[in-house]
Scaffold this active site. Structure first.
Site, PDB file in Angstrom:
ATOM      1  N   GLY A  28       0.813  -1.226   0.000  1.00 33.38           N
ATOM      2  CA  GLY A  28       0.000   0.000   0.000  1.00 33.38           C
ATOM      3  C   GLY A  28       0.838   1.263   0.000  1.00 33.38           C
ATOM      4  N   TYR A  87     -13.725  -2.151  15.577  1.00 30.00           N
ATOM      5  CA  TYR A  87     -13.477  -1.917  14.149  1.00 30.00           C
ATOM      6  C   TYR A  87     -14.775  -1.781  13.354  1.00 30.00           C
ATOM      7  CZ  TYR A  87     -11.650  -2.535   9.468  1.00 30.00           C
ATOM      8  OH  TYR A  87     -11.356  -2.345   8.143  1.00 30.00           O
ATOM      9  N   ARG A 273     -12.625   0.451  -3.349  1.00 28.99           N
ATOM     10  CA  ARG A 273     -13.177  -0.485  -2.370  1.00 28.99           C
ATOM     11  C   ARG A 273     -14.686  -0.391  -2.507  1.00 28.99           C
ATOM     12  NH1 ARG A 273     -13.563   0.801   2.235  1.00 28.99           N
ATOM     13  NH2 ARG A 273     -12.846   2.936   2.091  1.00 28.99           N
ATOM     14  N   LYS A 278     -18.145   5.739  -2.109  1.00 31.80           N
ATOM     15  CA  LYS A 278     -17.545   5.845  -3.441  1.00 31.80           C
ATOM     16  C   LYS A 278     -18.575   6.154  -4.525  1.00 31.80           C
ATOM     17  CE  LYS A 278     -13.450   4.702  -1.716  1.00 31.80           C
ATOM     18  NZ  LYS A 278     -12.337   5.648  -1.590  1.00 31.80           N
ATOM     19  N   ALA A 377      -7.474   8.180  -8.545  1.00 38.38           N
ATOM     20  CA  ALA A 377      -7.412   9.272  -9.529  1.00 38.38           C
ATOM     21  C   ALA A 377      -5.952   9.584  -9.865  1.00 38.38           C
ATOM     22  CB  ALA A 377      -8.107  10.506  -8.969  1.00 38.38           C
ATOM     23  N   LYS A 378      -5.098   9.629  -8.837  1.00 38.16           N
ATOM     24  CA  LYS A 378      -3.683   9.960  -9.067  1.00 38.16           C
ATOM     25  C   LYS A 378      -2.960   8.815  -9.766  1.00 38.16           C
ATOM     26  CE  LYS A 378      -3.013  13.315  -5.366  1.00 38.16           C
ATOM     27  NZ  LYS A 378      -2.178  13.744  -4.237  1.00 38.16           N
ATOM     28  N   GLU A 379      -3.323   7.576  -9.399  1.00 36.95           N
ATOM     29  CA  GLU A 379      -2.659   6.416 -10.002  1.00 36.95           C
ATOM     30  C   GLU A 379      -2.987   6.344 -11.501  1.00 36.95           C
ATOM     31  OE1 GLU A 379      -4.133   3.243  -7.543  1.00 36.95           O
ATOM     32  OE2 GLU A 379      -2.935   3.868  -5.823  1.00 36.95           O
ATOM     33  N   ASP A 496      -4.457  36.435  40.847  1.00 38.13           N
ATOM     34  CA  ASP A 496      -5.756  36.410  40.170  1.00 38.13           C
ATOM     35  C   ASP A 496      -6.352  35.025  40.480  1.00 38.13           C
ATOM     36  OD1 ASP A 496      -7.830  36.815  38.165  1.00 38.13           O
ATOM     37  OD2 ASP A 496      -6.657  35.426  36.928  1.00 38.13           O
ATOM     38  N   TYR A 497      -7.654  34.858  40.298  1.00 38.33           N
ATOM     39  CA  TYR A 497      -8.241  33.559  40.665  1.00 38.33           C
ATOM     40  C   TYR A 497      -8.551  32.681  39.441  1.00 38.33           C
ATOM     41  CZ  TYR A 497     -11.398  30.065  42.521  1.00 38.33           C
ATOM     42  OH  TYR A 497     -11.998  28.877  42.827  1.00 38.33           O
TER      43      TYR A 497
HETATM   44  C1  GDG Z   1      -8.466   6.006   2.343  1.00 36.97           C
HETATM   45  C2  GDG Z   1      -9.339   7.255   2.103  1.00 36.97           C
HETATM   46  C3  GDG Z   1      -7.408   8.308   0.910  1.00 36.97           C
HETATM   47  C4  GDG Z   1      -7.995  -0.806  -5.369  1.00 36.97           C
HETATM   48  N1  GDG Z   1      -8.356  -1.897  -6.041  1.00 36.97           N
HETATM   49  C5  GDG Z   1      -7.247  -2.625  -6.219  1.00 36.97           C
HETATM   50  C6  GDG Z   1      -6.180  -1.973  -5.643  1.00 36.97           C
HETATM   51  N2  GDG Z   1      -6.662  -0.839  -5.119  1.00 36.97           N
HETATM   52  C7  GDG Z   1      -5.870   0.184  -4.427  1.00 36.97           C
HETATM   53  C8  GDG Z   1      -5.729   1.420  -5.271  1.00 36.97           C
HETATM   54  C9  GDG Z   1      -5.453   2.494  -4.236  1.00 36.97           C
HETATM   55  C10 GDG Z   1      -6.169   1.972  -2.996  1.00 36.97           C
HETATM   56  O1  GDG Z   1      -6.526   0.620  -3.249  1.00 36.97           O
HETATM   57  C11 GDG Z   1      -7.446   2.735  -2.714  1.00 36.97           C
HETATM   58  O2  GDG Z   1      -7.108   3.994  -2.172  1.00 36.97           O
HETATM   59  P1  GDG Z   1      -8.091   5.242  -2.189  1.00 36.97           P
HETATM   60  O3  GDG Z   1      -7.300   6.426  -1.806  1.00 36.97           O
HETATM   61  O4  GDG Z   1      -8.697   5.374  -3.536  1.00 36.97           O
HETATM   62  O5  GDG Z   1      -9.274   4.927  -1.168  1.00 36.97           O
HETATM   63  P2  GDG Z   1      -9.453   4.296   0.335  1.00 36.97           P
HETATM   64  O6  GDG Z   1      -9.141   2.851   0.328  1.00 36.97           O
HETATM   65  O7  GDG Z   1     -10.846   4.612   0.730  1.00 36.97           O
HETATM   66  O8  GDG Z   1      -8.403   5.070   1.262  1.00 36.97           O
HETATM   67  C12 GDG Z   1      -8.897   7.947   0.821  1.00 36.97           C
HETATM   68  C13 GDG Z   1      -6.579   7.107   1.337  1.00 36.97           C
HETATM   69  O9  GDG Z   1      -7.101   6.504   2.518  1.00 36.97           O
HETATM   70  C14 GDG Z   1      -5.126   7.495   1.587  1.00 36.97           C
HETATM   71  O10 GDG Z   1      -5.030   8.487   2.580  1.00 36.97           O
HETATM   72  O11 GDG Z   1      -6.992   8.721  -0.369  1.00 36.97           O
HETATM   73  O12 GDG Z   1      -9.654   9.119   0.623  1.00 36.97           O
HETATM   74  O13 GDG Z   1     -10.719   6.909   2.035  1.00 36.97           O
HETATM   75  O14 GDG Z   1      -4.084   2.580  -3.978  1.00 36.97           O
HETATM   76  O15 GDG Z   1      -4.703   1.224  -6.182  1.00 36.97           O
HETATM   77  N3  GDG Z   1      -4.932  -2.452  -5.696  1.00 36.97           N
HETATM   78  C15 GDG Z   1      -4.732  -3.645  -6.313  1.00 36.97           C
HETATM   79  N4  GDG Z   1      -5.744  -4.338  -6.858  1.00 36.97           N
HETATM   80  C16 GDG Z   1      -6.994  -3.894  -6.841  1.00 36.97           C
HETATM   81  O16 GDG Z   1      -7.914  -4.564  -7.322  1.00 36.97           O
HETATM   82  N5  GDG Z   1      -3.506  -4.137  -6.383  1.00 36.97           N
END
Ligand code: GDG
Length: 726
Positions: A28, A87, A273, A278, A377-379, A496-497
């Site tokens: 991660g 959890y 997820r 989402k 989005a960044k990936e 002072d109090y």
């Molecule tokens: C929390 C916050 C914040 C997903 N499917 C697969 C896979 N992924 C990976 C993605 C990405 C990660 O999971 C998801 O990260 P996100 O940031 O999109 O969302 P959350 O899991 O909700 O994360 C979020 C984050 O923490 C970090 O601070 O951005 O807002 O909610 O890296 O690539 N990876 C693989 N297979 C999959 O099928 N290998």
């Protein structure tokens, strides 16, 4: 910058998973981020839950040793039931929905709170077992909101950082949580709190003001000698891992296979997820709308990768059912003999496949209802090395603040999302390329390692404790006083109090002297050569009720009314003063009282005050500034002084203030050896401004002051006096 040796990361889950007794390291973003910290400066440890229930003590030991030796990880083992309450219950069914503005999903059981507290304490015990003074402890996310305060109470010399990976909502929303105050106070134990976006920081600061009634500055909150710095640190992706994977042969093979499999089709992808934040059902609504308008159904394919998540929680089970049935319906409605438009994978795909998908896609449809950041989005942008795809991004994702060339949509507006999709698929390639490249450079430069480094470097240079900052060390006052006491000199003490001897209460009538204060004052009474004056803004009646039985000099109403030592009667030394201004100004204060719910006017013989501590924080503060301006304009030609004190605006006679009172007492005691003035707020600054000989001035608490010395809080001040006068 001060370098620290050890960074201890603490998160709910360890970055190593145990499956059938085997350990595998997760890849991660957080792991990559922390691996990027320079090894020569930081030794790293990681504390967390290993993700499996292990009850056998022998097995726990074995796994613990393996985790420590091979991965630098220290496991926290949790019982099945407490783990569920902590959890699935408290963290994911009560805090998570509120952090994401979805109170309809909020569920709460009082037992969960017990589990949450217990588990936070268990994590704290583990940290305390491992950490040494000066170590940096970096706590992650909403599952461990109480941890910073527990650690601060037990190990004040640790540098504690907290990072919230989710949004922080408007205080009015967070307030729905039955334990909102405890959670916010828990986070405040940190020396530094990081957020993805300024908006979240601002909301958190508002929650501190509104829920805890603590004053805040833009990026700093100080109370009781402890300062919490707030900062914005947008998380990035593991950029080098994406680049390396895209350079690999395996990636090229998979990408080519996918290309062949989807030959002739435009690809729109969504990866996340399976979580209600989402916005998957809303997105399917938009796709329905899009498909009614898009003519070439054979030539479009939506790929949904939805990783199973929190499957024991009912709301998540309902979501899966809803999504599966809706996708079935849409495929039934729009399928042709050549194509089924939605390809749904309810599972996780290998990393290299994910990269290949990102690289091939024409459009990424990233439309969370709200998201702390959203790394997907960044990936996607990072993987658009050769292609020139388009990102359709929810304006409610933290990533929207950085990915400036994305096409922004409101995920609730399915028509608009469908229109954005049509528009994106119709945009010529050359128009897309420059937009995506600019974002790509940014995503690669500000990656996860950059994120971790900036947070940790800031934390490492944060002061551990701010008491005494910018002031002469209190030890000097202590030494001077000790010499005077030993030399048999006369000491004059002005106290002072509220806020000085006694902690402030929301309700002033509740701030009666407690046993610790009574015992201390009795001890002061017994001291030879010690002359004590208690001076306060309170009325004669309050001071009489609190200190009537002591032989001290009592001065009420900031100096308007005096009771000399050993006397019963109260006197007003300035009886010649006229108070005609009171009648003129009172109606103005009444207007503010009437138009500011929760505020009230107090009339004293020598002053009038408008209190707003029960009013809305921001509205009250704003009204107070206006009232101060209005009264100050009127005060210009009058013998009065307007003061904006702690949650009150007060008008009294210009001649009357604590400084004048102190000077007057000292005129009566010309043979004094040392005089001490101690106070906590603006009304005490009159004493601190005096330039009399052998006068020691002490400010209790934070904030700017003219006093020469500072002490953290009333408890520390009582200890200071107790040590001097045994
Ligand atoms: C929390 C916050 C914040 C997903 N499917 C697969 C896979 N992924 C990976 C993605 C990405 C990660 O999971 C998801 O990260 P996100 O940031 O999109 O969302 P959350 O899991 O909700 O994360 C979020 C984050 O923490 C970090 O601070 O951005 O807002 O909610 O890296 O690539 N990876 C693989 N297979 C999959 O099928 N290998």
């Amino acid at each position: 910058m001060q370098m620290a040796n050890t960074v201890i990361s603490v998160s709910n889950r360890l970055p190593v998973a145990i499956k059938n007794g085997e350990l595998t390291k997760s890849s991660g973003g957080l792991v990559a981020a922390l691996e990027g910290l320079p090894k020569e400066h930081y030794e790293q440890k990681w504390i967390g839950w290993p993700g499996a229930e292990i009850t056998d003590k022998k097995e726990q030991k074995q796994i613990g040793r393996k985790l420590a030796d091979e991965y630098g990880c220290i496991p926290v083992f949790l019982g099945k039931e407490e783990a569920a309450g902590f959890y699935e219950g408290f963290s994911n069914s009560s805090i998570w929905p509120l952090l994401h503005y979805l109170p309809n999903y909020l569920r709460y059981e009082p037992e969960w709170w017990e589990d949450y507290r217990k588990v936070n304490q268990t994590f704290a015990n583990k940290v305390l077992e491992i950490a040494k003074d000066g170590d940096l402890v970096w706590v992650h996310d909403y599952q461990l909101m109480l941890l910073p305060a527990i650690l601060r109470a037990e190990a004040p010399n640790l540098r504690i950082g907290f990072f919230l990976h989710t949004p922080f909502p408007a205080p009015q929303v967070f307030r729905f949580h039955p334990c909102c105050r405890e959670l916010v106070a828990g986070m405040l134990g940190a020396n530094r709190i990081g957020f993805h976006a300024f908006n979240y920081l601002r909301h958190f600061s508002g929650a501190v003001r509104r829920l805890l009634r603590i004053e805040t500055e833009l990026t700093q909150i100080s109370r009781d000698g402890h300062t919490t710095a707030l900062g914005v640190y947008p998380i990035g992706i593991n950029a080098s891992k994406f680049e390396e994977t895209m350079d690999s042969e395996e990636f090229r093979q998979r990408r080519d296979e996918f290309r062949r499999a989807h030959e002739g089709k435009r690809l729109v992808i969504s990866v996340e997820r399976m979580d209600y934040t989402k916005g998957i059902p809303h997105r399917l609504e938009a796709i329905d709308d899009f498909l009614t308008k898009w003519e070439q159904i054979d030539k479009i394919r939506f790929i949904f990768v939805s990783v199973p998540s929190r499957e024991n929680i009912e709301e998540y089970q309902h979501l899966v059912e809803e999504v599966e049935s809706r996708i079935g319906q849409l495929n039934g409605k729009y399928a042709t003999l050549l194509n089924s438009p939605i390809h749904f994978i309810h599972g996780s795909i290998p990393f290299v496949d994910l990269c290949a998908l990102y690289a091939l896609a024409d459009v990424a449809l990233v439309t969370p209802l709200i998201d702390g950041m959203n790394l997907v989005a960044k990936e996607f942008i990072a993987c658009q090395r050769e292609n020139a795809g388009l990102l359709i991004l929810s304006e409610f994702a933290g990533a929207a603040e950085e990915l400036f060339n994305a096409r922004f949509v409101n995920p609730y507006d399915s028509d608009a999302v469908a229109a954005a999709l049509i528009d994106a698929l119709s945009t010529p390639v050359d128009q897309r390329r420059s937009g995506i490249q600019a974002m790509r450079e940014r995503v690669i430069r500000y990656d996860a390692q950059h994120w971790a480094r900036s947070f940790i470097e800031d934390l490492a240079s944060d002061p551990v404790d701010d008491a005494g900052i910018g002031k002469t060390n209190i030890k000097e006052a202590n030494d001077q006083l000790r010499r005077a006491i030993e030399g048999g000199q006369k000491i004059v003490l002005f106290l002072d109090y509220d806020g000085t001897l006694r902690e402030i209460e929301v309700e002033p009538s509740a701030a009666t002297p407690n046993l610790a204060i009574e015992t201390l004052l009795r001890r002061l009474e017994q001291q030879p050569n010690l002359d004590v004056t208690i001076l306060s803004g309170r009325s004669e009646t309050d001071l009489e009720a609190f200190f009537g039985s002591f032989s001290f000099r009592l001065i009420a109403e900031h100096g308007a009314s005096w009771r000399q030592p050993g006397k019963k009667a109260w006197k007003r030394p300035d009886h010649s003063l006229k108070y005609a201004w009171k009648e003129k100004l009172l109606p103005i204060l009444r207007v503010y009282e009437q138009t500011t719910p929760g505020s009230m006017v107090e009339e004293k013989p020598s002053a009038i005050a408008w209190h707003y501590r029960k009013a809305d924080e921001e509205f009250g503060g704003w009204k107070a500034n206006r009232l101060t301006q209005e009264l100050s304009a009127l005060a210009a030609n009058q013998p009065i002084k307007v003061r904006h004190g702690k949650k009150m605006v007060e008008v009294n006679a210009a001649e009357i203030n604590k400084g004048t009172a102190v000077a007057r007492v000292l005129e009566l005691l010309p043979d004094y050896g040392v005089a001490i003035c101690a106070g906590d707020d603006l009304t005490d600054e009159g004493m601190f401004e005096l330039t009399l000989p052998r006068l020691l001035t002490i400010k209790v608490g934070s904030g700017s002051t003219q006093a020469r010395f500072r002490i953290a809080d009333p408890a520390a001040f009582r200890e200071f006096l107790g040590d001097l006068f045994k």
